[in-house]
Enzyme design. Sequence first.
Site, short mmCIF file in Angstrom:
data_model
loop_
_atom_site.label_atom_id
_atom_site.label_comp_id
_atom_site.label_asym_id
_atom_site.label_seq_id
_atom_site.Cartn_x
_atom_site.Cartn_y
_atom_site.Cartn_z
N TYR A 137 90.54 46.70 47.90
CA TYR A 137 89.43 46.42 46.97
C TYR A 137 88.27 46.00 47.85
CZ TYR A 137 87.58 44.18 42.62
OH TYR A 137 86.86 43.80 41.51
N HIS A 142 81.28 47.34 44.65
CA HIS A 142 82.21 47.56 43.54
C HIS A 142 82.74 46.23 43.01
CE1 HIS A 142 85.38 49.26 41.06
NE2 HIS A 142 86.29 48.59 41.74
N ARG A 151 83.33 38.96 34.49
CA ARG A 151 83.41 37.51 34.60
C ARG A 151 82.04 36.87 34.51
NH1 ARG A 151 87.00 39.13 38.52
NH2 ARG A 151 85.41 38.71 40.06
N GLU A 208 88.39 56.57 40.20
CA GLU A 208 87.87 55.68 41.23
C GLU A 208 87.69 56.52 42.49
OE1 GLU A 208 90.59 52.30 41.39
OE2 GLU A 208 89.25 51.20 40.05
N GLU A 210 87.69 56.95 46.03
CA GLU A 210 88.26 56.22 47.16
C GLU A 210 88.54 57.20 48.29
OE1 GLU A 210 91.45 53.47 46.54
OE2 GLU A 210 90.91 53.06 44.45
N TYR A 253 95.95 42.86 32.94
CA TYR A 253 95.86 42.51 34.37
C TYR A 253 96.00 41.02 34.68
CZ TYR A 253 91.03 40.71 34.76
OH TYR A 253 89.90 39.96 34.70
N LYS A 262 97.03 51.64 36.31
CA LYS A 262 96.75 52.28 37.60
C LYS A 262 97.85 53.23 38.05
CE LYS A 262 93.05 49.84 38.79
NZ LYS A 262 91.81 50.38 39.32
N SER A 266 97.45 59.12 40.81
CA SER A 266 96.41 59.01 41.83
C SER A 266 96.39 60.35 42.55
CB SER A 266 96.72 57.89 42.83
OG SER A 266 96.98 56.67 42.17
N THR A 358 87.65 51.46 45.34
CA THR A 358 86.48 52.21 44.88
C THR A 358 85.30 51.99 45.82
OG1 THR A 358 87.26 51.87 42.65
CG2 THR A 358 84.99 52.61 42.89
CA CA Z 1 91.87 51.60 43.11
#
Ligand code: CA
Length: 425
Positions: A137, A142, A151, A208, A210, A253, A262, A266, A358
């Site tokens: 992460y 991101h 948040r 995402e 990546e 989560y 998730k 992928s 991401t």
């Molecule tokens: Ca990810």
Amino acid sequence: MEIAANNPSLKSWVEVPENSDFPIQNLPFGIFKTNQLTARVGSRIGDMVIDLKSLFVLGYFTNLPFEMKDFDSQTLNSLMKKGKKGTRDLRNRLSKLLEIGHTDLKINEHHVDQVFIPVDQVEMLLPVEIGDYTDFYSSREHATNVGTMFRDPNNALLPNWLWIPVGYHGRSSSVIVSGVDIHRPKGQIRPIATEDPILSASQRVDFELEMGFITYDGKPLGDSISTEESEDFIFGMCLFNDWSARDIQTWEYVPLGPFLAKNFASSMSPWIVTLDALEPFRIEGPKQEPEVLSYLKFEGKKSYDIQLEVALKPELVEETTICKSNFKYMYWNMSQQLAHHTINGCNIRCGDLMGSGTISGPTPDSYGSMLELSWKGEKPLTLKDGTERKFVKDNDTVIMRGHAEKDNVRVGFGEVRSKLLPAKN
Ligand code: CA
């Protein structure tokens, strides 16, 4: 150290179209099959796939530490077991065979016929048997965007973020290769925060943007890999679309992080571009402040200048490019990720996949997910066909591309694409 195969002045006797991702300076590795040929290891130059099993059988890889099983394989794992020196020597040999002044292979017409296969006649397979998949992460932009949305804009980054390359253990069983379509996932969502959750097809399927890296064998359990050693353990990189279901994620989560949001799919690009081939495209990363702990310090340039883009293609109409980003925006680099991953003695193995997280850049058109591009759905994107998108719709195809460019040499990854089919009944 100079790597012979990276010389920007090299030319091949094999035709390479202008702006191809696959000049003689790339020579990635992948697994392919055709109607006639079983799955095997290949490389690519221009629009040709190179059958490395055949090159091995024909004796072009003498004095290299490889055996038949390394090429006659459904995965690259056996080849990667030979480590950095082995794969580097192999790529250098391949480069030599294809170089314009070198005629060993070129003059053998029936060998040439056997070894080169037009790319539209092959099926690319998942290139690696992935043992463990870890997702980081590591993009500050991101993490800031997500923190702002979910948040508190004033404390968007959690206190640990500037100290730790934050990551979690993902799932390798659902990693698929480009071209494999997926179904919209189902799961628990809570559309109205004051009511009970329901079982539903996700209404917020996202991509995402990546990149992933693939490891060689690491060290024994209990040992750590330093940032200085890290690159000896990295085979190469791919494009990586870490599909996500934002509504499932929002509900599930807390407190242990992502799970079913998730792990449904992928997608990775089929060609693993070696870290060696990316060597010329090193660049300084973002300044790290506060100063990192000693085990995360590093020498030299550890980031890479790799241009990335995402296109969305609705059924039957042309695609729209919706994001342009760059791997160089990553706050934490791969060496730091690997050093952090192993600082507690966790062992990595040949064929592990590490996702970058991401990759969002500083501007709104460089955000690497629909969540950020449409800002939670508050600012829908308009596509070329006039339709709007907050998240990915049924039958949309997501396409990611990436390449590095310097000194008139372009080394790229091709693409990773997959279509989102409607949810299963
Ligand atoms: Ca990810």
